[in-house]
Motif scaffolding. Structure first.
Motif, PDB file in Angstrom:
ATOM      1  N   ALA A  94       0.841  -1.190   0.000  1.00  0.00           N
ATOM      2  CA  ALA A  94       0.000   0.000   0.000  1.00  0.00           C
ATOM      3  C   ALA A  94       0.877   1.241   0.000  1.00  0.00           C
ATOM      4  O   ALA A  94       2.036   1.203   0.416  1.00  0.00           O
ATOM      5  CB  ALA A  94      -0.912   0.010   1.221  1.00  0.00           C
ATOM      6  N   PRO A  95       0.344   2.389  -0.427  1.00  0.00           N
ATOM      7  CA  PRO A  95       1.104   3.634  -0.383  1.00  0.00           C
ATOM      8  C   PRO A  95       1.485   3.982   1.043  1.00  0.00           C
ATOM      9  O   PRO A  95       0.821   3.606   2.000  1.00  0.00           O
ATOM     10  CB  PRO A  95       0.117   4.669  -0.953  1.00  0.00           C
ATOM     11  CG  PRO A  95      -0.830   3.867  -1.763  1.00  0.00           C
ATOM     12  CD  PRO A  95      -0.965   2.545  -1.072  1.00  0.00           C
ATOM     13  N   GLN A  96       2.554   4.758   1.171  1.00  0.00           N
ATOM     14  CA  GLN A  96       3.069   5.111   2.484  1.00  0.00           C
ATOM     15  C   GLN A  96       2.045   5.871   3.309  1.00  0.00           C
ATOM     16  O   GLN A  96       1.943   5.683   4.521  1.00  0.00           O
ATOM     17  CB  GLN A  96       4.335   5.957   2.322  1.00  0.00           C
ATOM     18  CG  GLN A  96       5.050   6.286   3.619  1.00  0.00           C
ATOM     19  CD  GLN A  96       5.653   5.052   4.259  1.00  0.00           C
ATOM     20  OE1 GLN A  96       5.964   4.094   3.575  1.00  0.00           O
ATOM     21  NE2 GLN A  96       5.788   5.074   5.575  1.00  0.00           N
ATOM     22  N   GLN A  97       1.237   6.720   2.662  1.00  0.00           N
ATOM     23  CA  GLN A  97       0.281   7.528   3.412  1.00  0.00           C
ATOM     24  C   GLN A  97      -0.867   6.703   3.965  1.00  0.00           C
ATOM     25  O   GLN A  97      -1.647   7.208   4.782  1.00  0.00           O
ATOM     26  CB  GLN A  97      -0.276   8.652   2.528  1.00  0.00           C
ATOM     27  CG  GLN A  97      -1.050   8.180   1.312  1.00  0.00           C
ATOM     28  CD  GLN A  97      -0.140   8.040   0.102  1.00  0.00           C
ATOM     29  OE1 GLN A  97       1.074   7.880   0.249  1.00  0.00           O
ATOM     30  NE2 GLN A  97      -0.722   8.136  -1.085  1.00  0.00           N
ATOM     31  N   GLN A  98      -1.010   5.449   3.561  1.00  0.00           N
ATOM     32  CA  GLN A  98      -2.105   4.621   4.052  1.00  0.00           C
ATOM     33  C   GLN A  98      -1.678   3.750   5.237  1.00  0.00           C
ATOM     34  O   GLN A  98      -2.479   2.972   5.752  1.00  0.00           O
ATOM     35  CB  GLN A  98      -2.625   3.719   2.927  1.00  0.00           C
ATOM     36  CG  GLN A  98      -3.315   4.483   1.817  1.00  0.00           C
ATOM     37  CD  GLN A  98      -3.811   3.561   0.732  1.00  0.00           C
ATOM     38  OE1 GLN A  98      -3.344   2.444   0.582  1.00  0.00           O
ATOM     39  NE2 GLN A  98      -4.786   4.028  -0.030  1.00  0.00           N
ATOM     40  N   GLN A  99      -0.450   3.894   5.654  1.00  0.00           N
ATOM     41  CA  GLN A  99       0.052   3.033   6.715  1.00  0.00           C
ATOM     42  C   GLN A  99      -0.659   3.313   8.043  1.00  0.00           C
ATOM     43  O   GLN A  99      -1.010   4.439   8.358  1.00  0.00           O
ATOM     44  CB  GLN A  99       1.556   3.238   6.902  1.00  0.00           C
ATOM     45  CG  GLN A  99       2.372   2.681   5.741  1.00  0.00           C
ATOM     46  CD  GLN A  99       3.860   2.753   6.027  1.00  0.00           C
ATOM     47  OE1 GLN A  99       4.277   3.333   7.019  1.00  0.00           O
ATOM     48  NE2 GLN A  99       4.651   2.170   5.160  1.00  0.00           N
ATOM     49  N   ILE A 100      -0.837   2.262   8.810  1.00  0.00           N
ATOM     50  CA  ILE A 100      -1.415   2.377  10.141  1.00  0.00           C
ATOM     51  C   ILE A 100      -0.788   1.316  11.028  1.00  0.00           C
ATOM     52  O   ILE A 100      -0.527   0.202  10.587  1.00  0.00           O
ATOM     53  CB  ILE A 100      -2.944   2.190  10.102  1.00  0.00           C
ATOM     54  CG1 ILE A 100      -3.538   2.442  11.473  1.00  0.00           C
ATOM     55  CG2 ILE A 100      -3.334   0.825   9.602  1.00  0.00           C
ATOM     56  CD1 ILE A 100      -5.045   2.487  11.478  1.00  0.00           C
ATOM     57  N   ASN A 101      -0.501   1.667  12.230  1.00  0.00           N
ATOM     58  CA  ASN A 101       0.102   0.721  13.151  1.00  0.00           C
ATOM     59  C   ASN A 101      -0.874  -0.400  13.466  1.00  0.00           C
ATOM     60  O   ASN A 101      -2.036  -0.149  13.788  1.00  0.00           O
ATOM     61  CB  ASN A 101       0.493   1.452  14.443  1.00  0.00           C
ATOM     62  CG  ASN A 101       1.434   0.648  15.302  1.00  0.00           C
ATOM     63  OD1 ASN A 101       1.253  -0.547  15.465  1.00  0.00           O
ATOM     64  ND2 ASN A 101       2.438   1.316  15.831  1.00  0.00           N
ATOM     65  N   PHE A 102      -0.389  -1.644  13.386  1.00  0.00           N
ATOM     66  CA  PHE A 102      -1.254  -2.789  13.639  1.00  0.00           C
ATOM     67  C   PHE A 102      -1.784  -2.775  15.073  1.00  0.00           C
ATOM     68  O   PHE A 102      -2.886  -3.243  15.351  1.00  0.00           O
ATOM     69  CB  PHE A 102      -0.462  -4.082  13.391  1.00  0.00           C
ATOM     70  CG  PHE A 102      -1.326  -5.306  13.277  1.00  0.00           C
ATOM     71  CD1 PHE A 102      -2.169  -5.485  12.202  1.00  0.00           C
ATOM     72  CD2 PHE A 102      -1.290  -6.285  14.260  1.00  0.00           C
ATOM     73  CE1 PHE A 102      -2.963  -6.611  12.090  1.00  0.00           C
ATOM     74  CE2 PHE A 102      -2.081  -7.413  14.161  1.00  0.00           C
ATOM     75  CZ  PHE A 102      -2.915  -7.582  13.073  1.00  0.00           C
ATOM     76  N   LEU A 103      -1.015  -2.204  15.998  1.00  0.00           N
ATOM     77  CA  LEU A 103      -1.453  -2.114  17.379  1.00  0.00           C
ATOM     78  C   LEU A 103      -2.673  -1.196  17.533  1.00  0.00           C
ATOM     79  O   LEU A 103      -3.461  -1.350  18.459  1.00  0.00           O
ATOM     80  CB  LEU A 103      -0.319  -1.603  18.270  1.00  0.00           C
ATOM     81  CG  LEU A 103       0.857  -2.558  18.457  1.00  0.00           C
ATOM     82  CD1 LEU A 103       1.944  -1.882  19.288  1.00  0.00           C
ATOM     83  CD2 LEU A 103       0.406  -3.856  19.116  1.00  0.00           C
ATOM     84  N   ALA A 104      -2.829  -0.262  16.616  1.00  0.00           N
ATOM     85  CA  ALA A 104      -3.973   0.631  16.676  1.00  0.00           C
ATOM     86  C   ALA A 104      -5.271  -0.140  16.449  1.00  0.00           C
ATOM     87  O   ALA A 104      -6.305   0.158  17.062  1.00  0.00           O
ATOM     88  CB  ALA A 104      -3.838   1.746  15.642  1.00  0.00           C
ATOM     89  N   LEU A 105      -5.207  -1.136  15.568  1.00  0.00           N
ATOM     90  CA  LEU A 105      -6.377  -1.971  15.328  1.00  0.00           C
ATOM     91  C   LEU A 105      -6.735  -2.772  16.573  1.00  0.00           C
ATOM     92  O   LEU A 105      -7.902  -2.892  16.942  1.00  0.00           O
ATOM     93  CB  LEU A 105      -6.117  -2.914  14.158  1.00  0.00           C
ATOM     94  CG  LEU A 105      -7.224  -3.907  13.806  1.00  0.00           C
ATOM     95  CD1 LEU A 105      -8.497  -3.169  13.444  1.00  0.00           C
ATOM     96  CD2 LEU A 105      -6.781  -4.804  12.681  1.00  0.00           C
ATOM     97  N   MET A 106      -5.724  -3.313  17.250  1.00  0.00           N
ATOM     98  CA  MET A 106      -5.963  -4.046  18.483  1.00  0.00           C
ATOM     99  C   MET A 106      -6.528  -3.119  19.562  1.00  0.00           C
ATOM    100  O   MET A 106      -7.382  -3.511  20.351  1.00  0.00           O
ATOM    101  CB  MET A 106      -4.670  -4.699  18.963  1.00  0.00           C
ATOM    102  CG  MET A 106      -4.095  -5.723  18.003  1.00  0.00           C
ATOM    103  SD  MET A 106      -2.639  -6.564  18.666  1.00  0.00           S
ATOM    104  CE  MET A 106      -3.380  -7.532  19.968  1.00  0.00           C
ATOM    105  N   LEU A 107      -6.037  -1.886  19.584  1.00  0.00           N
ATOM    106  CA  LEU A 107      -6.547  -0.916  20.549  1.00  0.00           C
ATOM    107  C   LEU A 107      -8.020  -0.627  20.299  1.00  0.00           C
ATOM    108  O   LEU A 107      -8.815  -0.527  21.237  1.00  0.00           O
ATOM    109  CB  LEU A 107      -5.731   0.377  20.471  1.00  0.00           C
ATOM    110  CG  LEU A 107      -6.184   1.508  21.392  1.00  0.00           C
ATOM    111  CD1 LEU A 107      -6.051   1.089  22.845  1.00  0.00           C
ATOM    112  CD2 LEU A 107      -5.373   2.773  21.123  1.00  0.00           C
ATOM    113  N   ALA A 108      -8.409  -0.497  19.035  1.00  0.00           N
ATOM    114  CA  ALA A 108      -9.808  -0.237  18.704  1.00  0.00           C
ATOM    115  C   ALA A 108     -10.701  -1.377  19.182  1.00  0.00           C
ATOM    116  O   ALA A 108     -11.780  -1.148  19.755  1.00  0.00           O
ATOM    117  CB  ALA A 108      -9.955  -0.042  17.194  1.00  0.00           C
ATOM    118  N   ALA A 109     -10.244  -2.612  18.974  1.00  0.00           N
ATOM    119  CA  ALA A 109     -11.024  -3.764  19.424  1.00  0.00           C
ATOM    120  C   ALA A 109     -11.106  -3.812  20.943  1.00  0.00           C
ATOM    121  O   ALA A 109     -12.155  -4.114  21.521  1.00  0.00           O
ATOM    122  CB  ALA A 109     -10.409  -5.054  18.887  1.00  0.00           C
ATOM    123  N   GLY A 110      -9.986  -3.515  21.606  1.00  0.00           N
ATOM    124  CA  GLY A 110      -9.965  -3.545  23.059  1.00  0.00           C
ATOM    125  C   GLY A 110     -10.842  -2.483  23.689  1.00  0.00           C
ATOM    126  O   GLY A 110     -11.570  -2.747  24.652  1.00  0.00           O
TER     127      GLY A 110
END
Length: 322
Positions: free
Chosen positions: A228-244
């Motif tokens: 994916a393009p660099q500007q679309q990057q997101i930390n995988f931990l952020a997804l876990m934080l959203a679920a938590g």
């Protein structure tokens, strides 16, 4: 997110739920024991001993005082029943978590697609309706599995008297309670759909905000795969934080239904219906009783939900790129 087959969501949801349940099984046992206990988290427990008075009489007094909390329940299980008891009920969990999560995510995906075609797409109303439908379907189809799991987790017998297998427990329930016995506590589970609704509404909102485009998790996960393009990057931990975060909020709000459900599922229980159980627990134990075991629930469910949701999204993404 691109349209995926129902089978893909079934497999992804099942795998995510299985991994999370196995890792957090000991805390699930502790939580169930606390929910079923008539003692509050800080209730004084007495063990009486006989003392001889000067005149030859005798009287009793408490020998020790202890508080029943997560650590003490864990310690008692290890000391009295052994470490294997921390995984009691794992059999039904492994058997049931995959079809339960698979049915749930499959139903959620189908309902969401239908709702998006009739309502404004990706709104909170769509998420709430989809989550409610998915919860109803999965509860109705899998309640017997979870009743067996609860019975095994509450079984404190040892040695030859211990219910050593899931099949033994199933046979015992059928012989003593009939088919209706397998559906005890289902009414409380229906009430618990509210927890799922709250969780998914918050989760979907956080997911869209993290993504920045409101199109699901495909761009963020593409960045993890390096495509994916660099500007679309997101930390995988952020997804876990959203679920938590979503699970924490939902659990605190809707937790009392779990205590009621556990009481209804107890063997030989005096609890008969949802309303009767709610009234009885409140009258005899007070409002705090409805939050018994919440600490263990929080410790368990946050990592469990994070693992489940991220595994689900990752499998969906990877399969979509194959």
């Amino acid at each position: 997110m691109p349209h995926q087959s129902v089978l893909l969501h079934l497999v992804a949801g099942g795998c995510g739920g299985t991994v999370g349940a196995i890792v957090t099984c000991p805390l699930e046992v502790v939580k169930t024991r606390l929910q079923a206990s008539p003692l509050s988290l800080r209730t004084i427990c007495f063990r009486e001993v006989n003392l001889h008075a000067v005149n030859g009489g005798s009287f009793s007094r408490p020998a020790r005082v202890s508080a029943t909390g997560v650590l003490e329940v864990l310690r008692n299980i290890l000391q009295k029943e052994g470490h294997r008891s921390l995984f009691r009920g794992l059999g039904p969990t492994v058997i049931g978590v995959a079809p339960t999560r698979a049915i749930y995510f499959g139903a959620y995906s189908c309902a969401k697609e239908i709702c998006n075609s009739h309502l404004e797409p990706e709104t909170k109303a769509v998420h709430m309706l989809s989550a409610s439908f998915a919860g109803f379907v999965s509860i109705t189809m899998t309640n017997p599995i979870w009743l067996v799991k609860t019975r095994l987790q509450l079984d404190e017998s040892r040695g030859r008297q211990r219910q050593t297998s899931t099949l033994h427990c199933v046979r015992n329930i059928f012989q003593t309670e009939g088919m209706r016995g397998f559906y005890r506590g289902m009414s409380a589970s229906y009430v618990g759909i509210s927890e799922t609704v709250i969780k998914f509404v918050i989760y979907e909102e956080l997911k869209q905000r993290l993504n920045g485009r409101g199109q699901g998790l495909t761009p963020p996960l593409q960045s993890l795969a390096g495509i994916a393009p660099q500007q679309q990057q997101i930390n995988f931990l952020a997804l876990m934080l959203a679920a938590g975060v979503s699970k924490t909020c939902a659990s605190i709000i809707a937790y009392p239904h779990e205590v009621i459900r556990t009481r209804l599922r107890q063997k030989g229980s005096r609890y008969k219906t949802l309303v009767q159980t709610t009234r009885l627990v409140y009258q005899q134990e007070g409002l705090r009783a409805f939050y018994r075991g919440l600490q263990a629930q929080m410790i368990r469910q946050i990592p469990n939900t994070a693992i489940m949701m991220t595994t689900y999204e990752l499998i969906v993404h990877i399969a979509g790129k194959v």
